[in-house]
Design a protein around this motif. Structure first.
Motif, PDB file in Angstrom:
ATOM      1  N   ARG A  63     -27.420  -5.469  39.581  1.00  0.00           N
ATOM      2  CA  ARG A  63     -26.525  -5.986  38.274  1.00  0.00           C
ATOM      3  C   ARG A  63     -26.738  -4.769  37.498  1.00  0.00           C
ATOM      4  N   PHE A  64     -28.231  -4.387  37.506  1.00  0.00           N
ATOM      5  CA  PHE A  64     -28.779  -3.548  36.417  1.00  0.00           C
ATOM      6  C   PHE A  64     -28.191  -2.029  36.609  1.00  0.00           C
ATOM      7  N   LYS A  65     -27.901  -1.792  37.768  1.00  0.00           N
ATOM      8  CA  LYS A  65     -27.194  -0.462  38.291  1.00  0.00           C
ATOM      9  C   LYS A  65     -25.754  -0.591  37.702  1.00  0.00           C
ATOM     10  N   LEU A  66     -25.189  -1.578  37.741  1.00  0.00           N
ATOM     11  CA  LEU A  66     -23.793  -1.545  37.294  1.00  0.00           C
ATOM     12  C   LEU A  66     -23.565  -1.849  35.855  1.00  0.00           C
ATOM     13  N   TYR A  67     -24.532  -2.556  35.328  1.00  0.00           N
ATOM     14  CA  TYR A  67     -24.561  -2.860  33.755  1.00  0.00           C
ATOM     15  C   TYR A  67     -25.640  -2.854  33.395  1.00  0.00           C
ATOM     16  N   ARG A  68     -25.758  -1.709  32.227  1.00  0.00           N
ATOM     17  CA  ARG A  68     -27.244  -1.571  31.565  1.00  0.00           C
ATOM     18  C   ARG A  68     -26.948  -2.230  30.230  1.00  0.00           C
ATOM     19  N   PRO A  69     -27.450  -3.290  29.949  1.00  0.00           N
ATOM     20  CA  PRO A  69     -27.274  -3.950  28.494  1.00  0.00           C
ATOM     21  C   PRO A  69     -28.113  -3.246  27.507  1.00  0.00           C
ATOM     22  N   THR A  70     -27.685  -3.113  26.515  1.00  0.00           N
ATOM     23  CA  THR A  70     -28.267  -2.690  25.164  1.00  0.00           C
ATOM     24  C   THR A  70     -29.029  -3.859  24.421  1.00  0.00           C
ATOM     25  N   LEU A  71     -30.046  -3.529  23.462  1.00  0.00           N
ATOM     26  CA  LEU A  71     -30.494  -4.699  22.653  1.00  0.00           C
ATOM     27  C   LEU A  71     -29.417  -5.327  21.982  1.00  0.00           C
ATOM     28  N   SER A  72     -28.628  -4.758  21.600  1.00  0.00           N
ATOM     29  CA  SER A  72     -27.544  -5.416  20.842  1.00  0.00           C
ATOM     30  C   SER A  72     -26.692  -6.545  21.799  1.00  0.00           C
ATOM     31  N   ASP A  73     -26.623  -6.031  22.931  1.00  0.00           N
ATOM     32  CA  ASP A  73     -25.917  -7.053  24.051  1.00  0.00           C
ATOM     33  C   ASP A  73     -26.849  -8.145  24.302  1.00  0.00           C
ATOM     34  N   ILE A  74     -28.042  -7.823  24.341  1.00  0.00           N
ATOM     35  CA  ILE A  74     -29.068  -9.198  24.469  1.00  0.00           C
ATOM     36  C   ILE A  74     -29.043 -10.150  23.365  1.00  0.00           C
ATOM     37  N   GLN A  75     -29.019  -9.356  22.216  1.00  0.00           N
ATOM     38  CA  GLN A  75     -29.065 -10.166  21.010  1.00  0.00           C
ATOM     39  C   GLN A  75     -27.645 -11.259  21.033  1.00  0.00           C
ATOM     40  N   TRP A  76     -26.744 -10.333  21.310  1.00  0.00           N
ATOM     41  CA  TRP A  76     -25.202 -11.199  21.377  1.00  0.00           C
ATOM     42  C   TRP A  76     -25.286 -12.379  22.338  1.00  0.00           C
ATOM     43  N   LEU A  77     -25.801 -11.987  23.388  1.00  0.00           N
ATOM     44  CA  LEU A  77     -26.022 -13.105  24.499  1.00  0.00           C
ATOM     45  C   LEU A  77     -27.127 -14.415  24.116  1.00  0.00           C
ATOM     46  N   ALA A  78     -27.961 -13.919  23.386  1.00  0.00           N
ATOM     47  CA  ALA A  78     -28.799 -15.137  22.649  1.00  0.00           C
ATOM     48  C   ALA A  78     -27.986 -15.683  21.845  1.00  0.00           C
ATOM     49  N   ASP A  79     -27.304 -15.351  20.909  1.00  0.00           N
ATOM     50  CA  ASP A  79     -26.711 -16.034  19.946  1.00  0.00           C
ATOM     51  C   ASP A  79     -25.525 -16.983  20.732  1.00  0.00           C
ATOM     52  N   GLN A  80     -24.820 -16.484  21.766  1.00  0.00           N
ATOM     53  CA  GLN A  80     -23.969 -17.294  22.386  1.00  0.00           C
ATOM     54  C   GLN A  80     -24.626 -18.448  23.110  1.00  0.00           C
ATOM     55  N   SER A  81     -25.832 -18.087  23.765  1.00  0.00           N
ATOM     56  CA  SER A  81     -26.508 -18.910  24.543  1.00  0.00           C
ATOM     57  C   SER A  81     -26.602 -20.267  23.568  1.00  0.00           C
ATOM     58  N   VAL A  82     -27.113 -19.971  22.353  1.00  0.00           N
ATOM     59  CA  VAL A  82     -27.294 -21.262  21.622  1.00  0.00           C
ATOM     60  C   VAL A  82     -25.994 -21.949  21.243  1.00  0.00           C
ATOM     61  N   ARG A  83     -25.168 -21.079  20.990  1.00  0.00           N
ATOM     62  CA  ARG A  83     -23.890 -21.924  20.452  1.00  0.00           C
ATOM     63  C   ARG A  83     -23.250 -22.781  21.586  1.00  0.00           C
ATOM     64  N   HIS A  84     -23.862 -22.544  23.011  1.00  0.00           N
ATOM     65  CA  HIS A  84     -23.138 -23.082  24.103  1.00  0.00           C
ATOM     66  C   HIS A  84     -24.240 -23.742  24.984  1.00  0.00           C
ATOM     67  N   ILE A  85     -25.343 -24.310  24.109  1.00  0.00           N
ATOM     68  CA  ILE A  85     -26.135 -24.991  24.731  1.00  0.00           C
ATOM     69  C   ILE A  85     -25.757 -26.386  25.411  1.00  0.00           C
ATOM     70  N   THR A  86     -26.182 -26.796  26.450  1.00  0.00           N
ATOM     71  CA  THR A  86     -25.656 -27.944  27.222  1.00  0.00           C
ATOM     72  C   THR A  86     -25.410 -29.146  26.178  1.00  0.00           C
ATOM     73  N   PRO A  87     -24.464 -29.722  25.998  1.00  0.00           N
ATOM     74  CA  PRO A  87     -24.342 -31.003  25.341  1.00  0.00           C
ATOM     75  C   PRO A  87     -25.126 -31.987  25.322  1.00  0.00           C
ATOM     76  N   ASP A  88     -25.762 -32.338  24.268  1.00  0.00           N
ATOM     77  CA  ASP A  88     -26.958 -33.400  24.206  1.00  0.00           C
ATOM     78  C   ASP A  88     -28.327 -32.899  24.769  1.00  0.00           C
ATOM     79  N   ALA A  89     -28.428 -31.824  24.978  1.00  0.00           N
ATOM     80  CA  ALA A  89     -29.666 -31.286  25.730  1.00  0.00           C
ATOM     81  C   ALA A  89     -30.763 -31.462  24.550  1.00  0.00           C
TER      82      ALA A  89
END
Length: 198
Positions: A19-45
């Motif tokens: 996965r890391f050979k095919l896709y090398r995420p930047t720090l901005s990518d990870i920060q975006w993923l973090a924001d998306q993860s918070v937005r999509h937390i499992t309902p009622d978790a």
């Protein structure tokens, strides 16, 4: 790739490296993923975590995803950073991908089971997950609850001790009572990896 590995169709350690050979995420990518993860937390978790903490449970997140992203989810749910088991990714001064923690056991095929086994040494352990890979926790946890609220997985439903079909995680509280018994839970500490779905 990741889905095939999570479903046991391909070696997880091989897929993780590829996965890391095919896709090398930047720090901005990870920060975006973090924001998306918070937005999509499992309902009622958040409500489930709050209730379990009130009962005296210790909550852990066990994930082979990026620690930076998972830490933001943990903070949103009120889970201590020390209770996050995830994979570190390193970046250079420009925020470009450098490497990931290749020594982290969670990047291996047996990693999830090893980590949950260590957590289980501390007391009664409940694990929740949505993939075939999560079923490995059954050998070391007292109860494995499958989560099918985002995507139904027939094998997980068959092999888990209990299964949640609704998007909400609230049924988990009833499953804990039903499958373990309230008397066994009094004064015990349980560990719950919390899934995040996009």
């Amino acid at each position: 790739l990741t889905e095939r590995a999570m479903e046991g169709e391909q070696s997880f350690s091989e897929v993780f490296a590829l996965r890391f050979k095919l896709y090398r995420p930047t720090l901005s990518d990870i920060q975006w993923l973090a924001d998306q993860s918070v937005r999509h937390i499992t309902p009622d978790a958040d409500r489930v975590v709050e209730e379990l903490k009130a009962r005296g449970y210790h909550i852990y997140i066990v994930s082979a995803s990026y620690r930076t992203a998972i830490l933001k989810v943990a903070k949103r749910l009120g889970i201590p950073a020390l209770n996050v088991c995830a994979v570190d990714v390193e970046f250079d001064a420009q925020g470009k991908y450098a490497t990931y923690d290749r020594s982290n056991v969670l990047t291996t095929n047996e990693g999830l089971e090893i980590v949950v086994a260590e957590i289980a040494k501390r007391g009664l352990t409940i694990y929740i997950g949505d993939s075939v890979r999560d079923l490995a926790a059954a050998s070391v946890a007292d109860c494995v609850v499958g989560y099918g609220g985002a995507k139904h997985n027939p094998r997980v439903e068959r092999e888990a001790h209990a299964y949640i079909r609704t998007p909400s995680m609230l049924p988990l509280l009833d499953h804990i009572e039903t499958h373990l018994g309230e008397s066994r839970l009094e004064g015990a500490s349980a560990r719950l990896p919390v899934p995040v779905h996009s």
